[in-house]
Design an enzyme around this catalytic site. Structure first.
Site, PDB file in Angstrom:
ATOM      1  N   HIS A  29     -30.572 -33.899 -26.928  1.00 13.94           N
ATOM      2  CA  HIS A  29     -30.287 -32.497 -27.283  1.00 13.94           C
ATOM      3  C   HIS A  29     -29.728 -32.405 -28.712  1.00 13.94           C
ATOM      4  O   HIS A  29     -30.242 -31.669 -29.556  1.00 13.94           O
ATOM      5  CB  HIS A  29     -29.286 -31.912 -26.277  1.00 13.94           C
ATOM      6  N   GLU A  30     -28.668 -33.172 -28.967  1.00 17.42           N
ATOM      7  CA  GLU A  30     -28.049 -33.117 -30.299  1.00 17.42           C
ATOM      8  C   GLU A  30     -29.008 -33.655 -31.364  1.00 17.42           C
ATOM      9  O   GLU A  30     -29.014 -33.188 -32.500  1.00 17.42           O
ATOM     10  CB  GLU A  30     -26.723 -33.898 -30.319  1.00 17.42           C
TER      11      GLU A  30
ATOM     12  N   HIS B 131     -31.244 -30.891 -32.508  1.00 20.42           N
ATOM     13  CA  HIS B 131     -30.572 -30.102 -33.559  1.00 20.42           C
ATOM     14  C   HIS B 131     -30.654 -30.838 -34.899  1.00 20.42           C
ATOM     15  O   HIS B 131     -30.889 -30.233 -35.945  1.00 20.42           O
ATOM     16  CB  HIS B 131     -29.082 -29.928 -33.223  1.00 20.42           C
TER      17      HIS B 131
ATOM     18  N   HIS C  47     -33.863 -30.475 -36.668  1.00 17.92           N
ATOM     19  CA  HIS C  47     -33.946 -29.134 -37.264  1.00 17.92           C
ATOM     20  C   HIS C  47     -33.279 -29.152 -38.644  1.00 17.92           C
ATOM     21  O   HIS C  47     -33.765 -28.539 -39.599  1.00 17.92           O
ATOM     22  CB  HIS C  47     -33.228 -28.143 -36.327  1.00 17.92           C
TER      23      HIS C  47
END
Length: 675
Positions: free
Chosen positions: A467-468, A471, A474
């Site tokens: 998940h991290e 990010h 991105h």
């Protein structure tokens, strides 16, 4: 010479942590604010007529020293804080909020911005320039530039007060987390706990000069304890301590702070002409309005509640049949859920953990992003780090060009707040011919290695890392001109799409085969385990959805109506939780007093966005599944239309360009087994 104030003479312009002393920060803030003010004054007093370049673009690049100092300082404040840093934070937060207001409430500056904004239809702007102009104009208009002087002054007071209160809130939660320990001397009380958790607790006790075992409220200690400990009284003690953070009537009690924050936010919104804080926030979100958010949450609630009630009744019956428990309490939930899951799927974290050695999982995230986006990660040891646990990498593309610098910080310690997050030390932007590459970091709290075992992750920790890392991608793949539209600078109900979609690869056999290997034998995770991971993914999804919705509804309760009449925080919470309640209430506990997402982080009126982004991510991942999860054509579309674009265009425009259509909630309901 203050190392924070001159250009860093370091490899890739990385932060010179080894040279920075804590006492450098306050003078660095004072000086960089003064420099930024001078730049702003120059833009505001420019005798030339206002143009996009000399006003909007100039503002976008102003204050870059201040940005770097702030990024470094506040990242340390979250991941490596101490009393001195906290004291400085209390001092600089009002200075920064005052500085922001100096810009936003500067009449000459606003007149120039408005002049360019009014000519917008005649200017030949790219979509990115157009978005920047909109953002700059709204940044002024939405923050009081059109107010009369007396109201501008009031706004300044409110902003100053809010910045101090949210800092105080976070510091109280951190201290309350570290204040509690469960010290066990009798090994009978360790019954049910996995060997690795017991070993970690022994090391924790040793580090505190104690015999026996110490458990804390840090996630890697707390979650396994309430999930596996057979001693119900001790689970109760831990759960109540966790739920009572900053709600104990001591000097660190956050009740008054929460009420003040909610009321000040409402007052601020009203001052600016909005009904509530949520109306103010959601104007700049995909969801657009509180009514739309409430109807989105309500719609999901109607679909999830019957499943959640069935699952809860089943869990209650299971606890009764297993141990004669008459009333299932909050400290029983994780424990009996885990037992029921093991019975149903014959799968538990202890079976899985040997296949998820931290280093292998990280390597897995690297490999997946290489297959999708052509990235390579090389560990380097010649740049500074702020703590010895931090690992540093150069990220390159297929041509060998530098894409980003990546920092990874995985273990809990004193001075690091709980949870997991992605952040950056430097944004990506283009100036002249130079595409400045970003410095991105992920910070987590995973189980530490012990004397006999490496760090072995639970499956939940595996998805957290992915998940991290989503990010981080991105941030790393950003390719925009302006720093304030770069990377994760997007609408907050869109920012979770890259992180949540990346979790999906953790459930795919093709991806797991790349990294889920036994830490002792090197054997790839057996196919039956993978099948069970997929099957169990929708286990108790009704209850999990209800829990997420309860947080979203609580957030909208605080921010989507007038909070001035609220006096009793606990009674107010109970009313907000009424439609999602499954477990009996615990009188000693409250959620809001440690709900850092909305009272310290930036999620006020935005907690719903986790669910909102799940709709996007389920729909987007369906596209990958239809074409192959490593399909480079789909991956390239995702990279070019979502990851690299940052906030340069409206998220729905970007999403439709990637997917060819608007997202549908059905993909999420299907994945969660709620259809």
């Amino acid at each position: 010479m203050n190392p924070l104030l001159s250009k860093f003479a370091t490899k890739h312009d990385t932060a010179p942590f080894a040279q920075i002393k804590t006492q450098d920060f306050l003078p660095a803030f004072t000086e960089s604010i003064a420099r930024a003010k001078a730049e702003i004054t120059q833009i505001a007093n420019n005798p030339a007529p206002p143009t996009f370049e000399n006003t909007i673009e100039a503002l976008s690049f102003a204050g870059d020293t201040l940005d770097r100092v702030s990024n470094i300082f506040f990242n340390l404040h979250s991941a490596e804080t101490n009393d001195e840093i906290q004291k400085i934070a209390q001092e600089v937060s009002p200075m920064l909020s005052e500085f922001s207001n100096d810009i936003r409430l500067n009449p000459e500056l606003f007149a120039r911005v408005k002049s360019v904004y009014d000519q917008k239809s005649n200017l030949r702007l790219t979509p990115e320039q157009s978005m920047l102009l909109d953002k700059k104009y709204k940044g002024f208009a939405r923050n009081g530039a059109n107010l009369p002087d007396d109201k501008k002054e009031k706004l300044r007071e409110i902003d100053k007060e809010l910045s101090k209160l949210s800092l105080e809130f976070g510091e109280n939660v951190l201290e309350e987390t570290h204040d509690f320990e469960l010290h066990i001397a009798d090994d009978q009380q360790l019954s049910g706990l996995p060997e690795g958790i017991v070993e970690a607790a022994k090391e924790e006790a040793k580090s505190r000069d104690k015999d026996g075992w110490v458990f804390t409220l840090d996630y890697p200690s707390y979650i396994p304890f309430v999930t596996y400990a057979d001693d119900r009284e001790l689970r109760k003690k831990m759960a109540i301590a966790n739920g009572a953070k900053a709600f104990r009537g001591n000097t660190r009690d956050n009740r008054e702070i929460v009420l003040k924050i909610a009321k000040l936010r409402h007052e601020r919104a009203q001052l600016l002409g909005y009904d509530t804080h949520a109306h103010f926030v959601l104007e700049e979100r995909m969801a657009e309005s509180p009514a739309k958010v409430k109807s989105f949450l309500q719609d999901l609630l109607e679909k999830a509640k019957p499943a959640a009630e069935r699952e809860f009744a089943e869990l209650e019956q299971f606890a009764k049949d297993t141990d004669g428990i008459d009333r299932l309490e909050k400290w029983d939930g994780a424990y009996y859920s885990e037992k029921l899951k093991q019975q149903r799927f014959n799968l538990d974290d202890e079976k899985l953990k040997p296949y998820f050695k931290l280093e292998n999982v990280l390597e897995g995230a690297f490999t997946v992003s290489h297959k999708l986006f052509g990235l390579t990660f090389n560990q380097i040891n010649d740049i500074d780090k702020y703590h010895e646990d931090v690992m540093t990498y150069e990220v390159k593309d297929v041509t060998g060009q530098l894409v980003a610098i990546f920092y990874a910080d995985f273990f809990p310690r004193k001075g690091k707040r709980n949870g997991a997050w992605m952040t950056s030390f430097k944004s990506q932007y283009i100036v002249g011919a130079s595409n400045e590459r970003p410095h991105v970091s992920i910070v987590c709290n995973f189980t530490k290695p012990t004397e006999t075992k490496p760090s072995l992750l639970t499956f939940n920790e595996v998805t957290t890392l992915f998940h991290e890392f989503g990010h981080a991608l991105h941030g790393m793949l950003a390719n925009t001109t302006y720093p304030n539209l770069s990377g994760t600078s997007v609408y907050w109900d869109f920012v979770e799409l890259p992180s949540q979609i990346f979790e999906n690869w953790c459930y795919e056999p093709e991806a797991l085969a790349l990294f889920a290997k036994h830490y002792q034998t090197g054997e790839v995770i057996p196919q039956e385990y993978i099948t069970k991971i997929k099957e169990s993914a929708s286990f108790q999804q009704g209850m999990a959805t209800l829990r997420q919705l309860s947080f979203g509804l609580l957030d909208m309760g605080w921010h989507g109506q007038d909070p001035t009449a609220i006096v009793d925080l606990k009674a107010f919470e109970e009313a907000q939780f009424a439609s999602t309640k499954l477990y009996p209430d615990v009188a000693e506990n409250a959620m809001s007093t440690s709900f850092s997402h909305i009272f310290q982080g930036g999620y006020s009126s935005g907690y719903y966005s986790y669910k909102w982004a799940e709709v996007l991510d389920a729909d987007a991942f369906e596209y990958f599944q239809e074409n192959g999860i490593f399909n480079t054509e789909v991956a390239t579309k995702f990279k070019e239309n979502i990851l690299s674009k940052g906030g340069t265009e409206h998220p729905m425009v970007l999403y439709k360009r990637f997917r060819g259509k608007e997202p549908k909630v059905d993909a999420l309901l299907k994945r969660a087994g709620l259809l």
